[in-house]
Design an enzyme around this catalytic site. Structure first.
Site, PDB file in Angstrom:
ATOM      1  N   SER A  21     -54.966  12.797 -70.587  1.00  0.00           N
ATOM      2  CA  SER A  21     -54.594  12.782 -69.531  1.00  0.00           C
ATOM      3  C   SER A  21     -55.179  14.087 -68.586  1.00  0.00           C
ATOM      4  O   SER A  21     -55.826  14.836 -69.544  1.00  0.00           O
ATOM      5  CB  SER A  21     -52.891  14.033 -70.208  1.00  0.00           C
ATOM      6  OG  SER A  21     -52.657  14.301 -68.910  1.00  0.00           O
ATOM      7  N   TYR A  65     -49.023  19.245 -75.249  1.00  0.00           N
ATOM      8  CA  TYR A  65     -50.382  18.062 -74.931  1.00  0.00           C
ATOM      9  C   TYR A  65     -51.335  18.355 -74.643  1.00  0.00           C
ATOM     10  O   TYR A  65     -52.047  17.993 -74.792  1.00  0.00           O
ATOM     11  CB  TYR A  65     -49.274  17.801 -73.752  1.00  0.00           C
ATOM     12  CG  TYR A  65     -49.056  16.396 -72.648  1.00  0.00           C
ATOM     13  CD1 TYR A  65     -48.935  16.132 -73.986  1.00  0.00           C
ATOM     14  CD2 TYR A  65     -49.918  16.329 -71.618  1.00  0.00           C
ATOM     15  CE1 TYR A  65     -48.767  14.533 -72.400  1.00  0.00           C
ATOM     16  CE2 TYR A  65     -49.973  15.024 -70.926  1.00  0.00           C
ATOM     17  CZ  TYR A  65     -48.883  14.182 -71.618  1.00  0.00           C
ATOM     18  OH  TYR A  65     -49.205  13.202 -71.236  1.00  0.00           O
ATOM     19  N   ALA A  66     -51.311  19.227 -73.614  1.00  0.00           N
ATOM     20  CA  ALA A  66     -53.143  19.491 -73.380  1.00  0.00           C
ATOM     21  C   ALA A  66     -54.363  20.062 -74.573  1.00  0.00           C
ATOM     22  O   ALA A  66     -55.082  19.992 -74.549  1.00  0.00           O
ATOM     23  CB  ALA A  66     -52.902  21.468 -72.504  1.00  0.00           C
ATOM     24  N   SER A 125     -44.807  -0.794 -75.082  1.00  0.00           N
ATOM     25  CA  SER A 125     -43.434  -1.607 -75.202  1.00  0.00           C
ATOM     26  C   SER A 125     -42.714  -0.995 -73.841  1.00  0.00           C
ATOM     27  O   SER A 125     -41.693  -1.854 -72.679  1.00  0.00           O
ATOM     28  CB  SER A 125     -42.051  -1.085 -75.961  1.00  0.00           C
ATOM     29  OG  SER A 125     -42.164   1.001 -76.059  1.00  0.00           O
ATOM     30  N   ARG A 126     -43.732   0.147 -73.206  1.00  0.00           N
ATOM     31  CA  ARG A 126     -43.012   0.127 -71.564  1.00  0.00           C
ATOM     32  C   ARG A 126     -43.762   0.992 -71.127  1.00  0.00           C
ATOM     33  O   ARG A 126     -45.167   2.010 -71.622  1.00  0.00           O
ATOM     34  CB  ARG A 126     -42.052   1.072 -71.260  1.00  0.00           C
ATOM     35  CG  ARG A 126     -41.391   2.177 -72.488  1.00  0.00           C
ATOM     36  CD  ARG A 126     -40.160   2.881 -72.145  1.00  0.00           C
ATOM     37  NE  ARG A 126     -40.664   4.101 -73.823  1.00  0.00           N
ATOM     38  CZ  ARG A 126     -40.410   4.809 -73.638  1.00  0.00           C
ATOM     39  NH1 ARG A 126     -40.295   5.567 -72.219  1.00  0.00           N
ATOM     40  NH2 ARG A 126     -40.269   5.790 -74.510  1.00  0.00           N
ATOM     41  N   ALA A 136     -53.509  18.604 -77.331  1.00  0.00           N
ATOM     42  CA  ALA A 136     -53.593  17.120 -77.624  1.00  0.00           C
ATOM     43  C   ALA A 136     -54.420  16.670 -77.799  1.00  0.00           C
ATOM     44  O   ALA A 136     -55.322  15.952 -77.631  1.00  0.00           O
ATOM     45  CB  ALA A 136     -51.585  16.360 -78.421  1.00  0.00           C
ATOM     46  N   LYS A 137     -54.214  15.974 -75.922  1.00  0.00           N
ATOM     47  CA  LYS A 137     -54.980  15.646 -75.311  1.00  0.00           C
ATOM     48  C   LYS A 137     -56.291  16.024 -75.571  1.00  0.00           C
ATOM     49  O   LYS A 137     -57.487  15.151 -75.430  1.00  0.00           O
ATOM     50  CB  LYS A 137     -54.187  16.022 -74.127  1.00  0.00           C
ATOM     51  CG  LYS A 137     -53.630  14.372 -74.067  1.00  0.00           C
ATOM     52  CD  LYS A 137     -53.125  13.201 -74.399  1.00  0.00           C
ATOM     53  CE  LYS A 137     -52.180  12.325 -73.687  1.00  0.00           C
ATOM     54  NZ  LYS A 137     -52.305  11.303 -74.574  1.00  0.00           N
ATOM     55  N   GLY A 140     -48.154   1.745 -78.699  1.00  0.00           N
ATOM     56  CA  GLY A 140     -46.888   1.877 -77.156  1.00  0.00           C
ATOM     57  C   GLY A 140     -47.115   1.395 -75.884  1.00  0.00           C
ATOM     58  O   GLY A 140     -47.160   1.079 -75.221  1.00  0.00           O
ATOM     59  N   ASN A 188     -52.653   4.260 -76.667  1.00  0.00           N
ATOM     60  CA  ASN A 188     -51.294   4.802 -75.637  1.00  0.00           C
ATOM     61  C   ASN A 188     -50.336   6.106 -76.363  1.00  0.00           C
ATOM     62  O   ASN A 188     -49.983   6.387 -74.779  1.00  0.00           O
ATOM     63  CB  ASN A 188     -51.203   3.754 -74.782  1.00  0.00           C
ATOM     64  CG  ASN A 188     -50.511   3.696 -73.464  1.00  0.00           C
ATOM     65  OD1 ASN A 188     -51.137   4.343 -72.474  1.00  0.00           O
ATOM     66  ND2 ASN A 188     -49.207   3.564 -74.113  1.00  0.00           N
TER      67      ASN A 188
END
Ligand code: NAP
Length: 248
Positions: A139, A151-152, A9-10, A154-155, A7, A87
């Site tokens: 995160s 998200y939580a 690219s940005r 996974a992190k 990741g 990332n």
């Protein structure tokens, strides 16, 4: 050293790529959709430091076969990889009750399973080299965040994965650590945060530092963990949040 960054690219990944080349490292980085963005980062890297190699690869980290194919290509191009920075990440926010199977699966697939595939692939070479640095980007949400159960989870899963790698491979010259960023201005946070919340953050920031983070500040932490000097930092979760993680 030779870096592999997913990741790049940005956002945060792009910042880490450019920082790495300025510090004299060769970099292989990935993108999944932003071909143009990745090409721009390659050009910018070449301008910043013409003496290092920086090359972009298209990779969807959700696909184990692709990780192996791209990983093989990177090793063919660069001979070895010393530092892996996982990332790449996405968010699909929703309450627990409102979350669809697809939203759950997508976020787990990119943020957790993709990181596992990449670690599994590059660890083999690191064991052979008796040296390696793995840095997984988590995160603050890993500690629980309203509207972000996928998200939580996974992190938080990344923390367990990283600390297991730290235990299994610590004796082989490899370290694995997590950086857990607070709030940094990127496409991800721009898309997820409504305008009134952004204004609130800018005016009444709950961050003890009183502002949003600068990607260079996060990158500096990542580069320390990637360095030879960080050999005894292993299995740690480093919060880079301006103090947001402990402030009431
Ligand atoms: P971003 O600007 O949205 O960039 C995400 C990157 O991940 C892009 O390079 C994207 O590639 C890549 N990507 C997305 N899906 C992928 C897939 N399936 N396979 C491979 N690559 C994929 O995000 P960001 O804000 O820089 O976040 C970077 C990391 O930091 C993420 O892990 C995020 O969870 C974490 N983080 C960010 C913040 C923050 O404040 N920004 C806070 C805490 C944690 P394309 O450009 O090709 O789409």
């Amino acid at each position: 050293m030779i870096y592999f960054i997913t990741g790049g690219s940005r956002g945060i990944g792009a910042g880490v790529v450019l920082d790495a080349v300025q510090r004299g490292h060769d970099v292989a980085f990935t993108y999944v959709q932003s071909e143009e963005g990745a090409a721009k980062i390659e050009e910018e890297a070449q301008r910043l430091n013409p003496s290092v190699r920086c090359k972009a690869y298209r990779l969807d980290v959700r696909k184990a076969k692709e990780v192996e194919q791209v990983g093989d290509q990177v090793l063919a191009d660069f001979d070895t990889v010393d530092v892996v920075i996982n990332n790449a990440g996405i968010s699909r926010d929703q309450t627990v009750v409102g979350m669809s199977d697809e939203e759950w699966d997508d976020v787990i697939a990119v943020n957790l399973t993709g990181t596992f595939y990449v670690c599994r692939f590059f660890l083999m070479g690191m064991v052979g080299n008796r040296f390696g640095r793995i840095i997984n980007v988590s995160s603050l949400s890993a500690y629980g965040a309203s509207g972000q159960c996928n998200y939580a989870a996974a992190k938080a899963g990344l923390h367990g994965l990283t600390q297991t790698i730290a235990k299994e491979y610590g004796r082989k010259g490899i370290t694995a650590n997590v950086v857990a960023p607070g709030f940094f201005e990127t496409d991800m946070t721009r898309d997820a945060l409504p305008e009134h919340m952004r204004q609130f953050w800018q005016k009444w920031s709950p961050v003890p530092k009183g502002r949003i983070g600068d990607i260079k500040e996060l990158s500096a932490t990542i580069h320390f963990l990637a360095s030879k000097e960080a050999a005894f930092v292993n299995g740690q979760i480093i919060n880079v949040t301006g103090g947001l993680d402990w402030s009431p």
